[in-house]
Design an enzyme around this catalytic site. Sequence first.
Site, PDB file in Angstrom:
ATOM      1  N   VAL A  16       0.828  -1.209   0.000  1.00  0.00           N
ATOM      2  CA  VAL A  16       0.000   0.000   0.000  1.00  0.00           C
ATOM      3  C   VAL A  16       0.863   1.259   0.000  1.00  0.00           C
ATOM      4  O   VAL A  16       0.679   2.169  -0.803  1.00  0.00           O
ATOM      5  CB  VAL A  16      -0.949   0.005   1.215  1.00  0.00           C
ATOM      6  CG1 VAL A  16      -1.722   1.332   1.283  1.00  0.00           C
ATOM      7  CG2 VAL A  16      -1.906  -1.165   1.156  1.00  0.00           C
ATOM      8  N   CYS A 260      -6.547  -9.039   2.943  1.00  0.00           N
ATOM      9  CA  CYS A 260      -7.747  -8.200   2.919  1.00  0.00           C
ATOM     10  C   CYS A 260      -9.012  -9.016   3.169  1.00  0.00           C
ATOM     11  O   CYS A 260      -9.581  -8.975   4.250  1.00  0.00           O
ATOM     12  CB  CYS A 260      -7.849  -7.464   1.581  1.00  0.00           C
ATOM     13  SG  CYS A 260      -6.557  -6.231   1.332  1.00  0.00           S
TER      14      CYS A 260
END
Length: 424
Positions: A16, A260
């Site tokens: 990220v 996730c």
Amino acid sequence: MDISEIKIAIIGLGYVGLPLAVEFGKQHTVVGFDINTDRIKALKDGIDHTLEVSDKELAQATHLSYSSETEALKNCNFFIVTVPTPIDDYKQPDLKPLINASKVIGTFLKQNDIVVYESTVYPGATEEVCIPVLEEFSGLTFNKDFYAGYSPERINPGDKEHRVINILKVTSGSTPEVADFIDEVYNSIIIAGTYKAESIKVAEAAKVIENTQRDVNIALVNELAVIFNKMNIDTEAVLKAAGTKWNFLPFRPGLVGGHCIGVDPYYLTHKAQAIGYNPEIILAGRRLNDSMGTYVVTQLVKKMIKKRIQVEGARVLILGLSFKENCPDVRNTKVIDILHELEEYNIDVDVYDPWVDAKEAKREYNITPISQPVSQQYDAVILAVAHNEFIDMGVKRIRDLGKNNHVLYDLKYVFNKDVTDIRL
């Protein structure tokens, strides 16, 4: 603060943080901070081992510097936290990386500084957990001396089409003015634009339900696959037929891993239970998806027995270890569940994945993937991850890895059902 005055710090340079730091680093002064010294050294050498950012893109970020020394943060005034938020062995949120990042930032926080969190959390975590840490370590008062926001990450590892700059970005801030400023900062790099949520909690909740929704839908399709297998009906054929209706959602069965979908729902259920509500559907979906590794091995063993293949002492090759195709990320990969279940049957397992770093596999799971499989060696081959390399091999070359009598289990529907022995 004017946007021309911002000096950005990105805390955490993983899947990220790095793409975000690179994009901001093309326009703004950015310090990319990570406690992993090896990671920092590689980035300084122009190498991204996650393969999310190319060498060319790294070179284009001319205003970006890297450091593992906290002192590098002292002149920054706009902090973005992109550290991981995993779960522990008891499926509870592990906020230690987030808390530690907040402690570091708090040490350097100054008047009018802004801290934006991107790490996935449950609604309320930013204001209930992170802000008190910032106040404690800075001695400053929230929304008087410093401000905060939340802008959930939407990175899809391995996806070269949906990148950070062309995915709509949700933003939020602790005051209306700060929310506007944070939105402006992100708008300076996000081509797809931004969506300003009405509060930090709304932005947090929006993120955590994105993957929860997908998790529940995949759980439904996994359960359907179990039912159809018992009825000797090909699941893919059913899904293709149902998919001819315009509003049928095109989910497919499979292993649900990664950092996730297999993790985020536990953040929401943790908070729900904390306020006195026991979520039924979300947890049921999690239990079903977490059980798929065991189900796959049960199917495989039954097929081996039917083909009169000795199970105990058999050799099985698993093709793929990363949590998804064409990606080196092994975090929370559910392929490891298959491996451990096979070992319960005293089966000798080899894992081959050309995308995965062997040292990382050893560090994460204490396994060493083989460098190259040898033909005619295996009683069963499990195609667990649909890497392009495996697709290009074709069914014949994959079959050649097995003994004369073997089982080919295609978990990913790569090949037609008539050339495989089992499909999920």
